[in-house]
Design a protein around this motif. Structure first.
Motif, PDB file in Angstrom:
ATOM      1  N   ASN A 100       0.878  -1.160   0.000  1.00  0.00           N
ATOM      2  CA  ASN A 100       0.000   0.000   0.000  1.00  0.00           C
ATOM      3  C   ASN A 100       0.920   1.215   0.000  1.00  0.00           C
ATOM      4  O   ASN A 100       1.738   1.377   0.908  1.00  0.00           O
ATOM      5  CB  ASN A 100      -0.902   0.019   1.237  1.00  0.00           C
TER       6      ASN A 100
ATOM      7  N   THR B  42       1.327   5.332  -0.033  1.00  0.00           N
ATOM      8  CA  THR B  42       0.664   6.601   0.268  1.00  0.00           C
ATOM      9  C   THR B  42       1.700   7.710   0.277  1.00  0.00           C
ATOM     10  O   THR B  42       2.898   7.451   0.403  1.00  0.00           O
ATOM     11  CB  THR B  42      -0.040   6.579   1.638  1.00  0.00           C
TER      12      THR B  42
ATOM     13  N   PHE C 231      -2.675   3.602  -2.688  1.00  0.00           N
ATOM     14  CA  PHE C 231      -2.475   2.940  -3.971  1.00  0.00           C
ATOM     15  C   PHE C 231      -1.951   1.540  -3.702  1.00  0.00           C
ATOM     16  O   PHE C 231      -0.899   1.365  -3.097  1.00  0.00           O
ATOM     17  CB  PHE C 231      -1.491   3.710  -4.852  1.00  0.00           C
TER      18      PHE C 231
ATOM     19  N   TYR D 296      -0.225  -1.831  -4.764  1.00  0.00           N
ATOM     20  CA  TYR D 296       0.735  -2.295  -5.768  1.00  0.00           C
ATOM     21  C   TYR D 296       1.111  -3.733  -5.466  1.00  0.00           C
ATOM     22  O   TYR D 296       1.515  -4.056  -4.339  1.00  0.00           O
ATOM     23  CB  TYR D 296       1.988  -1.418  -5.763  1.00  0.00           C
TER      24      TYR D 296
ATOM     25  N   ILE E 138       3.633   5.191 -11.534  1.00  0.00           N
ATOM     26  CA  ILE E 138       2.451   5.781 -10.923  1.00  0.00           C
ATOM     27  C   ILE E 138       2.719   7.271 -10.744  1.00  0.00           C
ATOM     28  O   ILE E 138       3.876   7.703 -10.705  1.00  0.00           O
ATOM     29  CB  ILE E 138       2.038   5.094  -9.606  1.00  0.00           C
TER      30      ILE E 138
ATOM     31  N   ILE F 275      -2.886   9.588  -5.919  1.00  0.00           N
ATOM     32  CA  ILE F 275      -1.964   8.660  -6.586  1.00  0.00           C
ATOM     33  C   ILE F 275      -2.772   7.853  -7.594  1.00  0.00           C
ATOM     34  O   ILE F 275      -3.829   7.319  -7.265  1.00  0.00           O
ATOM     35  CB  ILE F 275      -1.294   7.700  -5.579  1.00  0.00           C
ATOM     36  N   ASP F 276      -2.243   7.748  -8.815  1.00  0.00           N
ATOM     37  CA  ASP F 276      -2.958   7.025  -9.853  1.00  0.00           C
ATOM     38  C   ASP F 276      -1.948   6.393 -10.814  1.00  0.00           C
ATOM     39  O   ASP F 276      -0.815   6.852 -10.921  1.00  0.00           O
ATOM     40  CB  ASP F 276      -3.869   7.975 -10.626  1.00  0.00           C
ATOM     41  N   TYR F 277      -2.395   5.376 -11.525  1.00  0.00           N
ATOM     42  CA  TYR F 277      -1.546   4.757 -12.537  1.00  0.00           C
ATOM     43  C   TYR F 277      -1.690   5.462 -13.882  1.00  0.00           C
ATOM     44  O   TYR F 277      -0.911   5.219 -14.794  1.00  0.00           O
ATOM     45  CB  TYR F 277      -1.880   3.267 -12.703  1.00  0.00           C
TER      46      TYR F 277
END
Length: 181
Positions: free
Chosen positions: A107, A109, A133, A135, A144, A162-164
């Motif tokens: 996780n 952050t 996020f 992973y 990311i 946070i995003d891909y």
């Protein structure tokens, strides 16, 4: 002594080149142990506000930022020059963090403590935190993105996302609109 310097230079060049053991494998699948966390350039003073990256074991909740993750950073203006972190893992605007992770589920952050948000002033007087996020090295992604959040008017409101997926770009990164709580 000169041979030793040459060998070190070759090792470093191989580490950051396309032939690196941590780069993409011959069958063109992402390397599950290599992850880039990219914080694009933001508007104005927002670039100076650091967000601190934390990795937790997704199964135990244990902070594994410095036990299962090794990271270096690079500036967008000099992407092939890696720098060692001195104390903590952080990102400022226009930085990328290059991580080598041990196999597992994480996780991820980011957070900016409320006393470290200067020079940006927002309505959020608490710590600026992100979403979590997830992973998994069994189902990896290459990169990311960390993006500041904003209100409906487009003003930064003290948060991270946070995003891909890469954010929308204009002259600088457009912040993610986040509803005020």
């Amino acid at each position: 002594m000169k041979l030793k310097k040459i060998l070190v230079a070759v090792f470093i060049a191989a580490l950051f080149s396309d032939i690196c053991i941590f780069s993409k494998s011959p069958d063109l699948h992402p390397n599950p142990w290599s992850l880039i966390i990219y914080r694009p350039y933001n508007a104005g003073d927002m670039n100076e506000v650091r967000c601190y990256v934390k990795f937790e074991d997704a199964e135990t909740g244990e902070d594994v930022s410095y036990t299962k993750v090794k990271a270096k950073y690079a500036w967008i203006s000099t992407p092939k020059i890696a720098h060692e972190y001195q104390k903590s893992y952080f990102l400022s605007g226009a930085m990328s963090m290059h991580c080598l992770l041990k196999p597992g589920k994480y996780n991820i952050t980011v957070c900016t403590p409320k006393d470290k948000t200067y020079p940006v002033v927002t309505s959020n007087k608490e710590d600026w935190t992100s979403n979590v996020f997830y992973y998994d090295t069994d189902n990896p992604t290459n990169v990311i993105f960390v993006i500041p959040t904003a209100n409906d008017n487009g003003f930064y409101n003290g948060g991270w996302y946070i995003d891909y997926k890469a954010p929308k770009y204009f002259k600088f990164t457009k912040p993610i609109i986040k509803e005020q709580d």
